[in-house]
Design a protein around this motif. Sequence first.
Motif, PDB file in Angstrom:
ATOM      1  N   GLY A 627       6.734  64.564  89.408  1.00  0.00           N
ATOM      2  CA  GLY A 627       7.459  65.367  90.384  1.00  0.00           C
ATOM      3  C   GLY A 627       7.669  64.652  91.703  1.00  0.00           C
ATOM      4  N   GLY A 628       6.708  63.801  92.093  1.00  0.00           N
ATOM      5  CA  GLY A 628       6.816  63.098  93.356  1.00  0.00           C
ATOM      6  C   GLY A 628       7.907  62.053  93.382  1.00  0.00           C
ATOM      7  N   GLU A 629       8.408  61.662  92.179  1.00  0.00           N
ATOM      8  CA  GLU A 629       9.465  60.650  92.114  1.00  0.00           C
ATOM      9  C   GLU A 629      10.732  61.158  91.433  1.00  0.00           C
ATOM     10  N   ALA A 630      10.761  62.451  91.098  1.00  0.00           N
ATOM     11  CA  ALA A 630      11.932  63.039  90.444  1.00  0.00           C
ATOM     12  C   ALA A 630      12.884  63.591  91.502  1.00  0.00           C
ATOM     13  N   PHE A 631      14.097  63.035  91.555  1.00  0.00           N
ATOM     14  CA  PHE A 631      15.076  63.488  92.551  1.00  0.00           C
ATOM     15  C   PHE A 631      15.588  64.871  92.174  1.00  0.00           C
ATOM     16  N   SER A 632      15.616  65.772  93.140  1.00  0.00           N
ATOM     17  CA  SER A 632      16.053  67.144  92.900  1.00  0.00           C
ATOM     18  C   SER A 632      17.496  67.329  93.350  1.00  0.00           C
ATOM     19  N   THR A 633      18.375  67.573  92.410  1.00  0.00           N
ATOM     20  CA  THR A 633      19.780  67.816  92.747  1.00  0.00           C
ATOM     21  C   THR A 633      19.964  69.089  93.548  1.00  0.00           C
ATOM     22  N   LYS A 634      19.005  70.003  93.388  1.00  0.00           N
ATOM     23  CA  LYS A 634      19.129  71.284  94.094  1.00  0.00           C
ATOM     24  C   LYS A 634      19.266  71.084  95.598  1.00  0.00           C
TER      25      LYS A 634
END
Length: 719
Positions: A627-634
Motif C-alpha cells: 500500500g505504501g508504494e501503490a499509486f492511488s488513482t482516486k
Amino acid sequence: MNAHLHFHLPRLWSEVNPLQQYRNAVFYTLKPFIPRVLQLRLRRAVAAWKRKRFPELWPVDERAASPPAGWPGWPDGKRFALVLTHDVDTGMGQERCLELARLEKDLGFHSSFNFVPFRYHVSEELRAKLVAMGNEVGVHGLYHDGKYFYSKTRFRKRARLIDKFLKDWQAVGFRAPSMLHNLEWIGSLKIEYDASTFDTDPFEPQADGMGTIFPFLVPRTNGRPPYVELPYTLPQDFTLFVLLRYRDISVWKEKLEWIASHGGMALVITHPDYMQFNGGRPANEEYPASYYREFLEHVSTAYNGDYWHALPREVARYLRVASPARVAKPRRKIRACMLTYSFYEKDGRVRRYAEALAQRGDEVDVVSLRSPGQERQSRIHGVCVYRIQTRVRNEQSKLDYLARIAKFFVKSSVFVTWRHIRRHYDLIHVHSVPDFEVFAAALPKWGGARVILDIHDIVPEFYTSKFGGGRKDLLFKALLALERISTGFADHVIISNDLWRKKLTLRSIRPNKCTTFLNYPDESLFYPRPRRRNDDRIIILYPGTLNRHQGLDVAIRAMAILKKKAPRAELHIYGSGEMKPALSRLVEDLRLNGHVIINNAVPIDEIPSIMAEADLGVVPKRDDSFGGEAFSTKILEFMSLGVPVVCSGTKIDRHYFSEDVIRFFQPGDENDLAEVLSQTIKDHRLRQRMAERACTFAKAFSWESRKQQYFDLVDGLVG
C-alpha cells in the motif's frame, strides 16, 4: 496549412485478407449461375442477420466522428459537406438518368453519375446533357463484376482501359463496382479522387470501412501527387430499401444529423436502376423515387445555409489545395486484444487503453471477468468485451484465490488463441495481476503478435499484503521468480508508477524495456461540475476496493473521534472487496450508523457524479510494503473533479504530491486523521485553495498528456 491530415485505414492498402478474397472469388464466380430472385432472397437474409449482429457499427460507427488532425474545415465555414452520387449499373438505369437529373435540378441540386462502359453502351449524348446541367461524370469500372482485385496483373490490364475512358469522358473520378477496393492499386489510375470506400457498412462484400466521415489524401507509390479518397457515409439506397426493405427515409435523416453534428461529409450513393419514377407500384428491386425527393427536400429545409453542396471533384480539389502537399504515410489500423482478470466496466485503467485505441480507429477486443447475470458479450464505446468467467469476490484462502486465477488463465489462453487464428491480432495487452497471465498470449506471440505486460500491482508484495507472509517465504520467492520470467517473455512492460519501476528494474527487467504510465483519470468522466447538493452535511467520500491495505478501518475509527468535533460529517464508502463484512461490523460496533454509510460499488461511468458531491475525498492507505508504494488513482480523480483530498502520507504519495495540493496525515493513525479532517472541514477557504491547485495539478498529470506516448509505444511494437 502546415498541419498533416491523419488517416483512418483498416489495414495497409497492399494487404489483402486471403479468406475474404477467397469468399468473394467464389461468390462472383457462382453469381452468374444463381437466379436473381434467389440471389435477392439470400442477400436479404444475410442483411437481416448482419443488421442484428452489428447494431453499434451501422448505420453509425461513433469512432468515425473524429476529424483528422489538421482538418481545414469546409469552405466559408459551412457546417458539413453534401455530395450526391449515382451509380448507373444497367442500361435501364441509364434510361432513367435524365429524369433523376431533372428531379435534382428542380430542387437546386447537382450530382455525379458513374457509368459502366462495357456492361452497356454509354450514351455520349446523355453524358453531354448531364454535364451541361452542372453534373459530373465518372467511371464505374469496366464490367460490373467483382474481379478487379483478383491479381495485380488483371488490375493493370483493366486500369489501362479505365484510364482511356477517364480521358475520353474528361472524367477525374473512379468508383469500383461493389465497392471493392485496394487503395494502393487504385492509386495507379489517372484520377483525382476515388470513391470506392465507406465509413461503415457491414453489408458490403468487402466490409472493411475506413472508419471516418471525412475525405482523406492517399499517397501513391508511383511518385505522382496523392489522390483523394471519398468514402460514402449515408447508407446506399439498395441496402436500405431493397435489402433491408425500409419504407421511409428515417435512417438517412438520423445519419445525416449525426454527420452534420460532427462536421463531416454526407456522401450518398443512389441508383436510378432501382428508382420507380412513374408513381406505380415498385417492382421487387425498386423503391419510390419520392424517397429521394423527400431526402433532398429535407436537406434543403432542415439545413438551409449549413452545408457546402459540392461535386466529388470539387471536394477533391479543395482538399488537395487546403492540405499539405507532403502527406505523411498513413497508420494502418491494428487489431488488439486486452486480457484482464477484472471487471471491465469497473477497471478504468483497462478501459482507458482500450477506448483510446478504439477511438482512433483500431479494432479492440477485451477478455475479462463477468458479474453474475451479466451478458457474456457486449460492445462498449467501440470495444468488444468478452466476459469468459464469472467471479464473486468471496475467496477464503490462497488456494481458492489461485484456483480461480488459474481457471481464467486456461480459459483466456484458449479464447485468445482461437480468436488470433480467426483474426490475427497485432497486439496482446495483458494486465496483471497475475503476471503469468502474459503466457496466455504464447501462441499468438509465436504467430506474430506483440505482447505488452501491464503491471498494475507488483504481485509478490500484493500477495503478501492480501494473505500475509514475508519476503523470506518460499511463496514470495516463487512469485518473484515468476515476475522475472513473465517480464522477460513480454515484448514490453508497462509499470503503474515510478517507485515500482525503480524496484522492478533492480530485480526483474531492463530499464529500456519498460515504461511508466500512471493510472490517469478519464477526462471525459472526471471534470469539474456544479454541485447539486444544498444541505449542510459534510460528506467525506472513499470510492474503490475494500481491501486491508486501503486502510478503511482507520478512516472508520477516525469518524468515531470526528463525530464529536464535526457532528454533521459523514463518511460515504462505495466499493466491494473482502473487507466489506468486517468494515460493516466495525461501523456497528462503534455505533456509527448514519455517520458511516457503506454502499455497493457503482460503474465507473456513474461514480464521478457521486464524487463531485463530496466536500472531501479521503484515501487512508496503510504504509506497508504494498500500500505504501501503490499509486492511488482516486487522488487524481478527486483533483480533476475539484474535490480537496486528505491522504495517508505514504512513500508513493509524498513522491508525487505536496501539501499544497493535498493534506497528509500519519499513516495508520486514526487520531491524526480525525484532526486533519477536522481542521480541513472548519477551514472553508483552505478547501477552496486546495481544490483550485489540485485542478491545475490534475491537468498536468492527465491521460490526455500521455496518450500519444502510449500510441507511439504500440505503433512502434507492431511496426
